[in-house]
Design an enzyme around this catalytic site. Sequence first.
Site, PDB file in Angstrom:
ATOM      1  CG  ASP A 121      65.863  49.574  37.699  1.00  0.00           C
ATOM      2  OD1 ASP A 121      66.864  50.177  38.133  1.00  0.00           O
ATOM      3  OD2 ASP A 121      64.872  50.175  37.219  1.00  0.00           O
ATOM      4  CG  ASN A 144      64.203  67.060  36.561  1.00  0.00           C
ATOM      5  OD1 ASN A 144      64.879  66.302  35.876  1.00  0.00           O
ATOM      6  ND2 ASN A 144      63.124  67.651  36.113  1.00  0.00           N
ATOM      7  CB  SER A 194      55.780  61.965  37.548  1.00  0.00           C
ATOM      8  OG  SER A 194      57.017  62.638  37.439  1.00  0.00           O
ATOM      9  CG  ASP A 201      60.561  53.695  37.146  1.00  0.00           C
ATOM     10  OD1 ASP A 201      60.720  52.876  38.060  1.00  0.00           O
ATOM     11  OD2 ASP A 201      61.213  54.743  37.037  1.00  0.00           O
ATOM     12  CG  HIS A 250      69.620  53.583  42.898  1.00  0.00           C
ATOM     13  ND1 HIS A 250      69.830  54.434  41.846  1.00  0.00           N
ATOM     14  CD2 HIS A 250      68.985  54.312  43.842  1.00  0.00           C
ATOM     15  CE1 HIS A 250      69.362  55.639  42.145  1.00  0.00           C
ATOM     16  NE2 HIS A 250      68.828  55.589  43.349  1.00  0.00           N
TER      17      HIS A 250
HETATM   18  P1  ADP Z   1      60.051  61.047  38.690  1.00  0.00           P
HETATM   19  O1  ADP Z   1      60.774  60.444  39.839  1.00  0.00           O
HETATM   20  O2  ADP Z   1      58.720  61.548  39.089  1.00  0.00           O
HETATM   21  O3  ADP Z   1      60.017  60.176  37.491  1.00  0.00           O
HETATM   22  P2  ADP Z   1      61.754  62.878  37.142  1.00  0.00           P
HETATM   23  O4  ADP Z   1      62.523  64.043  37.670  1.00  0.00           O
HETATM   24  O5  ADP Z   1      62.497  61.798  36.485  1.00  0.00           O
HETATM   25  O6  ADP Z   1      60.891  62.352  38.355  1.00  0.00           O
HETATM   26  O7  ADP Z   1      60.676  63.425  36.093  1.00  0.00           O
HETATM   27  C1  ADP Z   1      59.818  64.481  36.396  1.00  0.00           C
HETATM   28  C2  ADP Z   1      59.484  65.218  35.119  1.00  0.00           C
HETATM   29  O8  ADP Z   1      58.421  64.514  34.417  1.00  0.00           O
HETATM   30  C3  ADP Z   1      58.893  66.599  35.376  1.00  0.00           C
HETATM   31  O9  ADP Z   1      59.925  67.574  35.555  1.00  0.00           O
HETATM   32  C4  ADP Z   1      58.139  66.843  34.082  1.00  0.00           C
HETATM   33  O10 ADP Z   1      59.004  67.230  33.040  1.00  0.00           O
HETATM   34  C5  ADP Z   1      57.589  65.440  33.765  1.00  0.00           C
HETATM   35  N1  ADP Z   1      56.220  65.331  34.314  1.00  0.00           N
HETATM   36  C6  ADP Z   1      55.830  64.741  35.444  1.00  0.00           C
HETATM   37  N2  ADP Z   1      54.481  64.875  35.641  1.00  0.00           N
HETATM   38  C7  ADP Z   1      54.020  65.582  34.601  1.00  0.00           C
HETATM   39  C8  ADP Z   1      52.732  66.061  34.186  1.00  0.00           C
HETATM   40  N3  ADP Z   1      51.641  65.877  34.921  1.00  0.00           N
HETATM   41  N4  ADP Z   1      52.657  66.747  33.036  1.00  0.00           N
HETATM   42  C9  ADP Z   1      53.754  66.974  32.294  1.00  0.00           C
HETATM   43  N5  ADP Z   1      54.983  66.559  32.609  1.00  0.00           N
HETATM   44  C10 ADP Z   1      55.127  65.863  33.749  1.00  0.00           C
HETATM   45  P1  NG1 Z   2      62.405  57.285  39.743  1.00  0.00           P
HETATM   46  O1  NG1 Z   2      62.570  57.334  41.163  1.00  0.00           O
HETATM   47  O2  NG1 Z   2      61.007  57.133  39.308  1.00  0.00           O
HETATM   48  O3  NG1 Z   2      63.023  58.437  39.132  1.00  0.00           O
HETATM   49  C1  NG1 Z   2      64.526  55.808  38.916  1.00  0.00           C
HETATM   50  C2  NG1 Z   2      64.710  54.959  37.668  1.00  0.00           C
HETATM   51  C3  NG1 Z   2      64.425  53.464  37.951  1.00  0.00           C
HETATM   52  C4  NG1 Z   2      65.233  52.975  39.142  1.00  0.00           C
HETATM   53  C5  NG1 Z   2      65.018  53.918  40.335  1.00  0.00           C
HETATM   54  C6  NG1 Z   2      65.889  53.577  41.527  1.00  0.00           C
HETATM   55  C7  NG1 Z   2      64.156  55.933  35.485  1.00  0.00           C
HETATM   56  C8  NG1 Z   2      63.086  56.233  34.512  1.00  0.00           C
HETATM   57  N1  NG1 Z   2      63.781  55.377  36.636  1.00  0.00           N
HETATM   58  O4  NG1 Z   2      63.165  55.907  39.242  1.00  0.00           O
HETATM   59  O5  NG1 Z   2      64.713  52.695  36.796  1.00  0.00           O
HETATM   60  O6  NG1 Z   2      66.591  52.840  38.815  1.00  0.00           O
HETATM   61  O7  NG1 Z   2      65.299  55.288  39.986  1.00  0.00           O
HETATM   62  O8  NG1 Z   2      65.614  52.310  41.996  1.00  0.00           O
HETATM   63  O9  NG1 Z   2      65.307  56.205  35.228  1.00  0.00           O
END
Ligand code: ADP
Ligand code: NG1
Length: 460
Positions: free
Chosen positions: A53, A235, A148, A192, A51
């Site tokens: 970046d 999420n 992801s 990321d 947290h």
């Molecule tokens: P993360 O920490 O993994 O980035 P987020 O909650 O920000 O978590 O994002 C997760 C979302 O990304 C999922 O709810 C989905 O909408 C999308 N996602 C992740 N993996 C896939 C996949 N294999 N196919 C389609 N959408 C995906």
């Molecule tokens: P994840 O954990 O992948 O959702 C998020 C932010 C990063 C960073 C970290 C905490 C997005 C796409 N990613 O990552 O930029 O702030 O939390 O260090 O918002």
Amino acid sequence: MKMATNPPKFKVPLVDDERLQNLKNAFERHYGETPLFYACAPGRVNLIGEHIDYCGFSVLPMAIEQNIFAAVSVNNLGTIQLANINPLYNNITVSCSEEIVIDRTNPKWYYYFLCGVKGIQEKFGITRLPGMSCVIDGNVPPSSGLSSSSALVCCAGLVTMEANQKSLSKLALAEICAKCERYIGTEGGGMDQSISFLAEKGTAKLIEFEPLRAIDVQLPAGAVFVISNCCLEMNKAASSHFNIRVVECRIATKMLGQAKGLNQKGLLKLAQVQTELKASLEEMLLLVDEVLHPEPYSREEICKALDITSQQFSTELLSANTQHVTHFKLYQRAKHVYGEASRVLRFKDVCDCEAEESIQLLGDLMNQSHASCRDLYECSCPELDQLVDICLKSGAVGSRLTGAGWGGCAVSMVPSDKVQSFVQAVREAYYLPDPRRAAMEKQSLFVSKPGGGAAIYVEN
Ligand code: ADP
Ligand code: NG1
């Protein structure tokens, strides 16, 4: 088409791999033709620097083996067709003749893909995109702090660049994808997307911002990093936890700036305050003690201190999904950010000097980082705290939550000769006693080595 002077080395020969073969078969079944090319972008694990970046400070992630893969062809249908190997994610078709609209209130999977498409479209001012047919296959555990969502956005950016026969450097792609992922509503930093493009096999990276730069960090021989998922998803785009922290840091920036008489224009990140004051991180920690109080701040108190109206506060400092928040913990958030920024630099220094006690020093920094995330930033949760605790008792030298938190994964540093016993002990203590966790164990507990960055695969 203008070629970059140093064409990015994205293209790699297609490998004979079971997952790619399955993806190819699925594509052929779905669209009745062979893919033109494949693209992939990895997820990441952040070793330290949580947290910070989006506050402008450097972070220290490495790419993981898990990634998002896309098989792609260009079509003449005037539509972007998206299908997914995972039936949880519905197929969707979007017209190329209409403006891409991302619905922030309903973060469906394909909006992340469309963020990447939109980013490239805007970069090149493409008025009408060519049609594309894609099948996506991802194996990054979703909503678990392994990025992801960014892997999907970066993969989409790369796919769109290639389908439009454009060329961009990895740095440019990282910056575009960091910006366009914000269309989903989460105001993340660029960690990321940067590591997804700039990662290189075998090395972690110190990612610096403004200007964006990735510096190799050799991890100590004699230890490995093990990822464990607490099996609770969070999420980010569907909740306001993340943006509340972003907003609290932004307000803390303003309050510190105001107290030190800095020009408020464009002052939005805690790192800018440090730069403007030419202060060390230790001095910034003292300044937080001096200027901010630990009790939560009300809107009224902030507006009065900054001499702004409630309307300005809402439009200039809050995001769409934080308008309801009434109290803000500025002291704790700023303390975490400056402390964590300092731990990142110390972590890199320890890696660089390869001292005998390196592993213990790095472990201590990871443990301090987790405590700060838990107590000051309040981005952990009971399950993650329990898991971190179990990891430490099972032989890890350091263990901490990774990524956004409030669920998701922990990363632990474990001496190489203890990995087997560590994994077994964590299995027994965290996964096996709970049937739901036990069912998820295989994809939830694994050793991770620094992987490579995003790539385009073409037929030889
Ligand atoms: P993360 O920490 O993994 O980035 P987020 O909650 O920000 O978590 O994002 C997760 C979302 O990304 C999922 O709810 C989905 O909408 C999308 N996602 C992740 N993996 C896939 C996949 N294999 N196919 C389609 N959408 C995906
Ligand atoms: P994840 O954990 O992948 O959702 C998020 C932010 C990063 C960073 C970290 C905490 C997005 C796409 N990613 O990552 O930029 O702030 O939390 O260090 O918002």
